[in-house]
Design a protein around this motif. Structure first.
Motif, PDB file in Angstrom:
ATOM      1  N   PRO A  30       1.674   2.342   9.944  1.00  0.00           N
ATOM      2  CA  PRO A  30       0.657   3.404   9.943  1.00  0.00           C
ATOM      3  C   PRO A  30       0.501   4.057   8.574  1.00  0.00           C
ATOM      4  O   PRO A  30      -0.594   4.503   8.213  1.00  0.00           O
ATOM      5  CB  PRO A  30       1.213   4.398  10.980  1.00  0.00           C
ATOM      6  N   ALA A  31       1.600   4.109   7.805  1.00  0.00           N
ATOM      7  CA  ALA A  31       1.533   4.718   6.473  1.00  0.00           C
ATOM      8  C   ALA A  31       0.577   3.952   5.569  1.00  0.00           C
ATOM      9  O   ALA A  31      -0.050   4.531   4.673  1.00  0.00           O
ATOM     10  CB  ALA A  31       2.929   4.759   5.850  1.00  0.00           C
ATOM     11  N   MET A  47       0.825  -1.203   0.000  1.00  0.00           N
ATOM     12  CA  MET A  47       0.000   0.000   0.000  1.00  0.00           C
ATOM     13  C   MET A  47       0.863   1.258   0.000  1.00  0.00           C
ATOM     14  O   MET A  47       0.368   2.363  -0.215  1.00  0.00           O
ATOM     15  CB  MET A  47      -0.903   0.016   1.233  1.00  0.00           C
ATOM     16  N   ILE A  48       2.156   1.073   0.281  1.00  0.00           N
ATOM     17  CA  ILE A  48       3.079   2.208   0.312  1.00  0.00           C
ATOM     18  C   ILE A  48       4.335   1.863  -0.488  1.00  0.00           C
ATOM     19  O   ILE A  48       4.588   0.695  -0.778  1.00  0.00           O
ATOM     20  CB  ILE A  48       3.477   2.579   1.753  1.00  0.00           C
ATOM     21  N   LYS A  49       5.103   2.873  -0.853  1.00  0.00           N
ATOM     22  CA  LYS A  49       6.360   2.663  -1.547  1.00  0.00           C
ATOM     23  C   LYS A  49       7.355   3.723  -1.097  1.00  0.00           C
ATOM     24  O   LYS A  49       6.977   4.780  -0.579  1.00  0.00           O
ATOM     25  CB  LYS A  49       6.171   2.714  -3.062  1.00  0.00           C
ATOM     26  N   VAL A  50       8.621   3.416  -1.296  1.00  0.00           N
ATOM     27  CA  VAL A  50       9.686   4.343  -0.898  1.00  0.00           C
ATOM     28  C   VAL A  50      10.131   5.148  -2.114  1.00  0.00           C
ATOM     29  O   VAL A  50      10.335   4.603  -3.196  1.00  0.00           O
ATOM     30  CB  VAL A  50      10.885   3.584  -0.304  1.00  0.00           C
ATOM     31  N   GLU A  51      10.274   6.434  -1.898  1.00  0.00           N
ATOM     32  CA  GLU A  51      10.665   7.355  -2.970  1.00  0.00           C
ATOM     33  C   GLU A  51      11.864   8.177  -2.502  1.00  0.00           C
ATOM     34  O   GLU A  51      11.812   8.824  -1.458  1.00  0.00           O
ATOM     35  CB  GLU A  51       9.466   8.262  -3.274  1.00  0.00           C
ATOM     36  N   GLY A  52      12.944   8.119  -3.230  1.00  0.00           N
ATOM     37  CA  GLY A  52      14.140   8.859  -2.841  1.00  0.00           C
ATOM     38  C   GLY A  52      14.018  10.348  -3.098  1.00  0.00           C
ATOM     39  O   GLY A  52      13.393  10.768  -4.073  1.00  0.00           O
ATOM     40  N   LEU A  53      14.609  11.151  -2.228  1.00  0.00           N
ATOM     41  CA  LEU A  53      14.657  12.592  -2.462  1.00  0.00           C
ATOM     42  C   LEU A  53      15.616  12.886  -3.605  1.00  0.00           C
ATOM     43  O   LEU A  53      16.626  12.195  -3.762  1.00  0.00           O
ATOM     44  CB  LEU A  53      15.136  13.319  -1.211  1.00  0.00           C
TER      45      LEU A  53
END
Length: 253
Positions: free
Chosen positions: A187-188, A36-42
């Motif tokens: 929680p995300a 349901m979530i994913k990681v996105e780099g700055l």
């Protein structure tokens, strides 16, 4: 409630020996793995707003492979050379070994803990032996000061640097959402559910059962006003798969 289709909000297990597959066969249910979530780099431009100069540091703390990837990516995008003298402190040996993707592995420059926790005695001992190092700690936007408590208590001086963030892995308009049970691990994930399906509870009726792993996730479910069907870990069910198996058994009664 009759459970036929379950959404586990994590990537599909790499091994076919995962307990989830045994549960699917045992209870004749379909289990779909879909984060349901994913990681996105700055981006380097975004990171520069933190006013942190990567070239100033002589050591790095890593608590995930994601942190490793984003540290070296931002160094490359910022044109910062990572010197051979850089020292690395990893919370686990697998993370330490993952460094071989980017550097020549030198044991004298790499330390790691046994448990994966920042409170791990071996991990903290290595940091305390290197107090002269200027330490950077790449983190996600989800980490808080409370997460750093073991380092602060041990007197470790470090600079936290947000290098990646957790965002909602949105559903497409034609993507089915026909599950009987959804299992969350952060929680995300609950925030993503609320964003994607604001009418998840309609006319006082919750569309699907919910399972949650970990105290923060359980609390997020309650804070969202949702009904919780499965909670883990507990003394009786220390893993989510154990809790899921027990719940599905109860549904047959």
């Amino acid at each position: 409630m009759k459970i036929k289709k379950i959404l586990v909000s994590q990537p599909k297990p790499a091994s076919e020996k995962s307990p989830y597959f045994d549960i699917a066969a045992k209870h004749n249910v379909e289990i779909v793995f879909r984060p349901m979530i994913k990681v996105e780099g700055l981006s380097a431009k975004e990171f520069r707003q933190s006013k942190i100069n990567l070239a100033d540091f002589t050591a790095v703390i890593f608590n995930s492979r994601t942190a490793v990837d984003n540290f070296f990516r931002l160094c490359e995008e910022s044109r910062v050379h990572v010197p051979d003298t850089m020292r690395y402190f990893c919370t686990t040996e697998p993370i330490a070994l993952y460094l071989q993707k980017y550097i020549v592995y030198r044991k004298r420059k790499i330390s790691f803990g046994q448990t994966g926790s920042l409170a791990d005695s071996q991990f903290l001992a290595a940091l305390q032996k290197n107090t002269k190092e200027k330490i950077l700690f790449p983190i996600s936007d989800m980490q808080t000061n409370e997460d750093f408590a073991p380092l602060v208590k041990a007197g470790i001086k470090f600079t936290p640097a947000v290098m990646y963030r957790t965002v909602s892995n949105d559903f497409t308009p034609d993507e089915p959402f026909d599950y009987d049970l959804i299992i969350f691990f952060s929680p995300a994930g609950i925030e993503s559910l609320k964003k994607n399906f604001p009418d998840f509870v309609k006319n006082g009726e919750q569309k699907m059962a919910i399972g949650a792993f970990g105290a923060p996730t359980v609390q997020a479910v309650k804070d969202a006003g949702l009904e919780l069907a499965i909670e883990a870990p507990t003394p009786a069910t220390p893993s989510m798969t154990a809790a899921l198996d027990k719940y599905l058994e109860s549904c047959k009664a």
